[in-house]
Design an enzyme around this catalytic site. Structure first.
Site, short mmCIF file in Angstrom:
data_model
loop_
_atom_site.label_atom_id
_atom_site.label_comp_id
_atom_site.label_asym_id
_atom_site.label_seq_id
_atom_site.Cartn_x
_atom_site.Cartn_y
_atom_site.Cartn_z
N ASP A 123 3.75 -1.03 -6.37
CA ASP A 123 4.00 -0.42 -5.07
C ASP A 123 3.41 -1.28 -3.96
OD1 ASP A 123 4.87 2.09 -3.63
OD2 ASP A 123 2.75 2.10 -3.06
N GLU B 229 7.44 -4.28 -5.02
CA GLU B 229 8.14 -3.74 -3.85
C GLU B 229 7.66 -4.50 -2.62
OE1 GLU B 229 8.49 0.48 -1.40
OE2 GLU B 229 6.59 -0.13 -2.31
#
Length: 547
Positions: free
Chosen positions: A213, A281
């Site tokens: 993330d 990401e």
């Protein structure tokens, strides 16, 4: 794909390149399948439904966070990296999930949120006590300016300043997201060591990789310099709505720092002995492709990243596709993307791009033919539109904060629909944490299984086509050419394929490269060729193989 026994667990044979060209299916655990009737999906529910993912033709699953958490941001605020939140089950449930996935030939990737923790994490509770405790430097703390205001102008993606005052230390701490999500200080070596140990814990438990993330948020400028303003015409960031002042800055100091590269090399060194992979990401609308190239080139950092170019509100046109791949090629020819059209943070793409059924099929086929790995988000294969929710139904703090101009992320997070003749779509026997909306029910898995022309079956055919033609997974790709609404390209390897896509609602033509070609992919609607040219109906496709 060989499955072996390892320390009592089913593990897949080590293949350091399994990720290259892989199809990764994202599971949002709260909304996939509830096994105990509490209205929230869980690990046992995922295990029970893995057959659907295997039948689809995916190579791996990515499970969004299931770690212990106060759930202020629904699991992206972690209070124990090595524990399963009771809402989702137990470590034993996770072990059973991994065994079942491996038995079906599916790799398992889990979502690691390393840039920040919950303010309930033991590390932060200790860090905030005073300035002299053993973890005092584990988070980004800073003194106020002489007038008591925050140390700089950085903003939170969730709105307002990125700094929260703490009276115990009489300092501010950094939070790029909610105030209850303090940012870790990656400049402090013990923090890096602790996070690498977290990765080892899960790798030893059998996971095959990680989705990382906000991978470009790990480091912040140690000098805490102000961000410069961003011109209005560039404010198109898909990770924050235009109504959010976060889009008024060029984020050159609060993320994207060069020190991140060395940490990613350390992370890769942890992955390699396990044959594991990571996809990062990259949350940056201005430099996403270039950052992806930095993070994935050279073979010593993460294997894949997904930028936000295909997650933008504007439809992916032929010209945008051409420009995206040209930028990526210029940044680093060996960069490895992981493309996706939808995920848990964006409006579902059939709604975002206003796609009719034929267009949804064409984009699914296009995705299966692109160079790179691909991510599919649960329900994408059903063509689920964005669910329309009222303010009183929202759970997302982001959506509540910016309502009504921005309706948040819950519309993409509503439960999967497995059957039509059940008010909850077969997701739960209790009241779901988010409602199942009536327009979703006719699109259920069961209904589409019975329909030979359904989008679900089209996705299965598209992924089977990708698997049957390894050049689509690992082969080279010549530059994309855009002619009006038609995008076309060559894939080269042990075979050569020409792929053309009419990304518009008017008929068009495309010329084949010189040579002899034979049609493949008829099951995907591939059009016949005649005289070196192919007539494409609206949203038509041509797939041909060099004879």
């Amino acid at each position: 794909m060989t499955v072996m026994e390892g320390k009592g667990r089913m593990v897949l044979a080590v293949d350091p390149d399994w990720w290259r060209g892989a199809v990764i299916y994202q599971i949002y655990p709260r909304s996939f399948q509830d096994s105990n009737g509490d209205g929230v999906g869980d690990l046992a529910g995922i295990t029970a439904r893995l057959g659907h993912v295997a039948d689809l033709g995916a190579d791996a699953i990515w499970i969004s966070p299931f770690f212990t958490s106060p759930m202020q941001d629904f699991g992206y605020d972690v209070s124990d990296y090595c524990g399963v939140d009771p809402l989702f089950g137990s470590l034993a449930d996770f072990d059973a999930l991994v065994a079942r996935a491996h038995g079906l030939g599916l790799r398992v990737m889990i979502d690691l949120v390393l840039s920040h923790t919950s303010d309930q994490h033991a590390w932060f509770r200790e860090s905030r006590q005073n300035r002299g405790n053993p973890r005092a430097d584990w988070y980004v703390w800073a003194d106020p300016k002489p007038d008591g205001t925050p140390p700089n102008n950085w903003l939170s993606i969730f709105g307002g300043p990125a700094w929260e005052w703490d009276g115990r230390r009489e300092q501010y701490y950094l939070h790029n997201f909610l105030a209850s999500q303090p940012d870790l200080n990656f400049h402090h070596e013990p923090v890096q060591a602790a996070l690498l140990d977290v990765a080892r814990f899960w790798l030893k438990r059998g996971v095959d990789g990680f989705r990382l993330d906000t991978i470009n948020f790990y480091f912040a400028d140690p000098h805490l310099r102000d961000n410069p303003p961003l011109p209005e015409e560039e404010r198109n960031d898909s990770i924050a709505p235009r109504v959010n002042p976060y889009n008024h800055q060029r984020h050159i100091h609060d993320k994207n720092q060069p020190e991140n590269l060395e940490f990613l090399r350390k992370f890769r060194a942890v992955l390699d002995p396990f044959g594991a992979a990571a996809v990062g990401e990259v949350g940056d609308a201005q430099r996403g492709l270039e950052i992806m190239a930095e993070y994935t080139s050279g073979g010593d950092k993460v294997q894949m990243c997904y930028p936000f170019e295909m997650l933008q509100p504007a439809r992916l046109t032929a010209s945008r596709l051409e420009e995206t791949f040209a930028r990526m090629r210029a940044a680093a020819p060996d960069a490895w993307p992981c493309w996706s059209f939808s995920n848990h943070d964006t409006v579902r793409h059939v709604t975002r791009w206003n796609l009719p059924g034929a267009a949804a099929r064409t984009y699914a086929t296009l995705l299966a033919c692109l160079r790179g790995s691909i991510c599919l988000y649960q329900g994408e294969e059903l063509g689920l539109p964005e669910a329309e929710l009222g303010l009183e139904e929202l759970r997302d703090p982001y959506g509540i904060r910016f309502w009504p101009e921005f309706k948040g992320r819950d519309g993409a997070r509503t439960p999967m629909v497995w059957v039509t003749d059940n008010g909850n779509g077969g997701f739960s026997r209790g009241r779901p944490w988010l409602p199942v909306k009536p327009p979703h029910l006719p699109l259920s898995v069961a209904a589409q299984e019975r329909d030979g022309g359904s989008l679900l079956l089209h996705y299965r055919r598209a992924l089977a086509f990708r698997r049957a033609h390894p050049v689509l997974r690992t082969g080279a790709m010549e530059a994309i050419r855009a002619e009006g609404e038609v995008a076309s390209f060559l894939r080269r390897g042990a075979e050569e394929l020409f792929c053309g896509f009419n990304l518009g609602d008017a008929a068009a033509e495309v010329a084949l490269p010189p040579g002899d070609w034979r049609r493949v992919g008829a099951e995907l609607g591939s059009q016949p060729a005649s005289g070196g040219r192919v007539s494409l109906p609206p949203w038509g496709v041509v797939l041909v193989q060099r004879a």
